[in-house]
Motif scaffolding. Structure first.
Motif, short mmCIF file in Angstrom:
data_model
loop_
_atom_site.label_atom_id
_atom_site.label_comp_id
_atom_site.label_asym_id
_atom_site.label_seq_id
_atom_site.Cartn_x
_atom_site.Cartn_y
_atom_site.Cartn_z
N ALA A 105 0.82 -1.21 0.00
CA ALA A 105 0.00 0.00 0.00
C ALA A 105 0.86 1.26 0.00
O ALA A 105 0.35 2.36 0.25
N SER A 106 2.16 1.09 -0.29
CA SER A 106 3.10 2.21 -0.35
C SER A 106 3.20 3.00 0.95
O SER A 106 3.38 4.21 0.96
N VAL A 107 3.06 2.27 2.07
CA VAL A 107 3.35 2.87 3.38
C VAL A 107 4.75 2.41 3.76
O VAL A 107 4.99 1.23 3.97
N SER A 108 5.70 3.36 3.78
CA SER A 108 7.09 2.93 4.03
C SER A 108 7.26 2.51 5.48
O SER A 108 6.68 3.12 6.39
N LEU A 109 8.07 1.47 5.66
CA LEU A 109 8.28 0.97 7.02
C LEU A 109 9.00 2.01 7.88
O LEU A 109 8.81 2.07 9.09
N SER A 110 9.80 2.85 7.23
CA SER A 110 10.52 3.88 8.00
C SER A 110 9.58 4.97 8.50
O SER A 110 9.97 5.78 9.34
N HIS A 120 3.33 -9.98 25.00
CA HIS A 120 4.48 -10.61 24.35
C HIS A 120 4.16 -11.90 23.61
O HIS A 120 5.06 -12.51 23.04
N HIS A 121 2.92 -12.36 23.58
CA HIS A 121 2.62 -13.64 22.93
C HIS A 121 2.87 -13.56 21.43
O HIS A 121 2.62 -12.54 20.80
N PRO A 122 3.35 -14.70 20.84
CA PRO A 122 3.84 -14.65 19.46
C PRO A 122 2.76 -14.43 18.41
O PRO A 122 3.09 -14.18 17.25
N ASP A 123 1.48 -14.50 18.80
CA ASP A 123 0.43 -14.18 17.83
C ASP A 123 0.14 -12.67 17.82
O ASP A 123 -0.78 -12.22 17.13
N HIS A 124 0.94 -11.89 18.53
CA HIS A 124 0.75 -10.43 18.59
C HIS A 124 2.00 -9.65 18.23
O HIS A 124 1.93 -8.43 18.07
N THR A 125 3.13 -10.34 18.15
CA THR A 125 4.40 -9.62 18.08
C THR A 125 5.02 -9.56 16.69
O THR A 125 6.01 -8.84 16.49
N GLY A 126 4.45 -10.29 15.72
CA GLY A 126 4.91 -10.20 14.34
C GLY A 126 6.42 -10.41 14.21
O GLY A 126 7.04 -11.11 15.01
N ASP A 127 6.99 -9.81 13.16
CA ASP A 127 8.43 -9.91 12.93
C ASP A 127 9.02 -8.51 12.88
O ASP A 127 9.09 -7.87 11.84
N LEU A 128 9.45 -8.06 14.05
CA LEU A 128 9.95 -6.69 14.17
C LEU A 128 11.27 -6.50 13.43
O LEU A 128 11.63 -5.37 13.08
N THR A 129 11.98 -7.62 13.15
CA THR A 129 13.28 -7.47 12.47
C THR A 129 13.09 -6.94 11.04
O THR A 129 14.04 -6.47 10.44
N LEU A 130 11.89 -7.00 10.52
CA LEU A 130 11.65 -6.49 9.17
C LEU A 130 11.54 -4.96 9.15
O LEU A 130 11.56 -4.35 8.09
N PHE A 131 11.41 -4.36 10.34
CA PHE A 131 11.30 -2.90 10.42
C PHE A 131 12.67 -2.28 10.69
O PHE A 131 13.50 -2.89 11.38
N PRO A 132 12.90 -1.07 10.19
CA PRO A 132 14.17 -0.41 10.52
C PRO A 132 14.23 -0.15 12.03
O PRO A 132 13.18 -0.10 12.70
N THR A 133 15.45 -0.01 12.53
CA THR A 133 15.59 0.19 13.98
C THR A 133 15.07 1.56 14.42
O THR A 133 14.96 1.83 15.61
N SER A 134 14.74 2.42 13.47
CA SER A 134 14.13 3.71 13.84
C SER A 134 12.71 3.52 14.36
O SER A 134 12.15 4.44 14.97
N THR A 135 12.11 2.35 14.13
CA THR A 135 10.79 2.05 14.70
C THR A 135 11.00 1.58 16.14
O THR A 135 11.57 0.53 16.38
N SER A 136 10.55 2.41 17.10
CA SER A 136 10.70 2.04 18.51
C SER A 136 9.63 1.03 18.89
O SER A 136 8.54 1.01 18.31
N LEU A 137 9.98 0.20 19.87
CA LEU A 137 9.02 -0.78 20.37
C LEU A 137 8.49 -0.32 21.73
O LEU A 137 9.28 0.02 22.61
N ILE A 138 7.16 -0.35 21.88
CA ILE A 138 6.52 0.01 23.15
C ILE A 138 5.97 -1.27 23.77
O ILE A 138 5.25 -2.03 23.10
#
Ligand SMILES: [Zn+2]
Ligand SMILES: [Zn+2]
Length: 363
Positions: A105-110, A120-138
């Protein structure tokens, strides 16, 4: 449909709203008993989505993802999830990661400033490694000091998370405070995330210690509660004295949600756990293994019910399959304008009863 009224006080409008889109980010298929106690006859299996929500505050120019769904590489990266799914005879279907949907949809990950895990359950946490490290995790309270959450595998031998998700990334653990002046919504401590009344994070433990929910303002006086695993099936939160089952359910849960259909609610009396007063008592209790702290979980569930009873709040549980044919999905901002006719809340309220079809319709 009789109008539901609620005294629930909601935060005052400060001039800002958020745009909220919902994605279907992978399905869990498993015996219903992994979610609820004493599944109804015919409700033997669940095939439930795990939703991810894109929340955009255009005034401050920030984007948030609340929930990330299931990672596409779960078989390779999450052996504990593979063994858990196998042990219950279930399966997981996920064809795309949330980043795939954003890219398409042309929404950049950055452009994603924050990823927020309801827990923290794995059905909610996706794959954060696909995002740049500029995406903070809350993450929720206590996350960084609990062996099941931080550090992640392999550094934390008992962790259910992967440490590569945290590497090089700011991980912000929420502190809801404990003073009498801490703001509360529906009895839950709240943080006004953008400081403009558009998006609140709510402390909501009980399913897990780190569990949080989000309340997003989609118009001046309308909200969506992103309820995470605050409940797993709508039968845990409906009906209640504030959301009673009407004599006639319309639209019928067995017909398309936009149809001018109806069915008598008496159909469901025989499968209700407490035949009197079945119109004001929920159909289900969550399965015991989903409760980390029963007292906290009850307070969170009561808050979800209170939000649900408000005509100004649409409640979306992360695993609510009953909304799959009610909501419009990303890239549409499908949760904005939910109150417009036909109201998505009215269309979806009793739709979970379709899960009891085999038990009540002798087909
Ligand atoms: Zn969970
Ligand atoms: Zn879950």
């Amino acid at each position: 449909m009789s109008e539901v009224t609620s005294p629930l006080p909601l935060p005052a409008f400060k001039g800002s709203t958020v745009r909220v889109s919902v994605m279907d980010a992978g399905h869990l298929v498993a015996p219903s008993a992994i979610f609820v106690q004493s599944p109804k006859p015919g409700h033997d299996t669940v095939d439930v989505p795990t939703y991810s929500f894109l929340v955009e505050n255009e005034r401050v120019g920030k984007k948030v993802l609340f929930e990330l769904g299931i990672m596409k590489a779960w078989k390779e990266k999450l052996p504990h999830l593979v063994s858990m799914v196998q042990s219950v005879g279930g399966t997981i279907n996920v064809t795309e990661d949330v980043p795939d949907k954003l890219n398409a949809a042309s929404v950049s990950l950055s452009s994603i400033n924050f990823a927020i895990w309801s827990h923290h359950h794995p059905d909610h946490t996706g794959d954060l490694t696909l995002f740049p490290t500029s995406t903070s995790l809350i993450v929720g309270p206590g996350f960084k000091s609990h062996p099941s959450t931080y550090p992640g595998q392999p550094l934390g031998p008992n962790a259910e998370t992967l440490h590569e998700a945290f590497e090089g990334r700011e991980v912000i653990e929420l502190d809801f405070g404990s003073s009498a002046s801490t703001p509360k919504i529906a009895g839950l401590r709240a943080i006004d995330w953008f400081d403009d009344g558009s998006f609140y994070l709510l402390e909501a433990p009980g399913h897990t210690a780190d569990h949080i929910m989000a309340l997003a303002r989609t118009s001046a006086d309308k909200f969506v509660l992103l309820a995470g695993d605050g409940a797993h099936h709508c039968g845990e939160i409906r009906p209640t004295p504030l959301t009673p089952l009407p004599d006639t359910i319309s639209p019928s849960p067995f017909e398309p949600p936009t149809s001018a259909s109806s069915c008598p609610s008496s159909l469901f009396q025989s499968i209700h756990p407490s035949p009197e007063p079945f119109r004001i008592t929920p159909f289900y209790e969550v399965a015991a293994h989903h409760i980390d702290d029963p007292v906290a979980r009850r307070a969170t569930l009561d808050a979800v019910k209170a939000f649900d009873a408000s005509p100004d709040v649409l409640v979306v549980l992360t695993h609510d399959a009953s909304l799959l044919d009610v909501l419009e999905f990303f890239p549409k901002a499908g949760l904005v304008g939910w109150e417009k006719q036909p109201s998505r809340k009215d269309m979806g309220r009793w739709r979970f009863l379709q899960d009891f079809r085999k038990g009540v319709l002798k087909e």
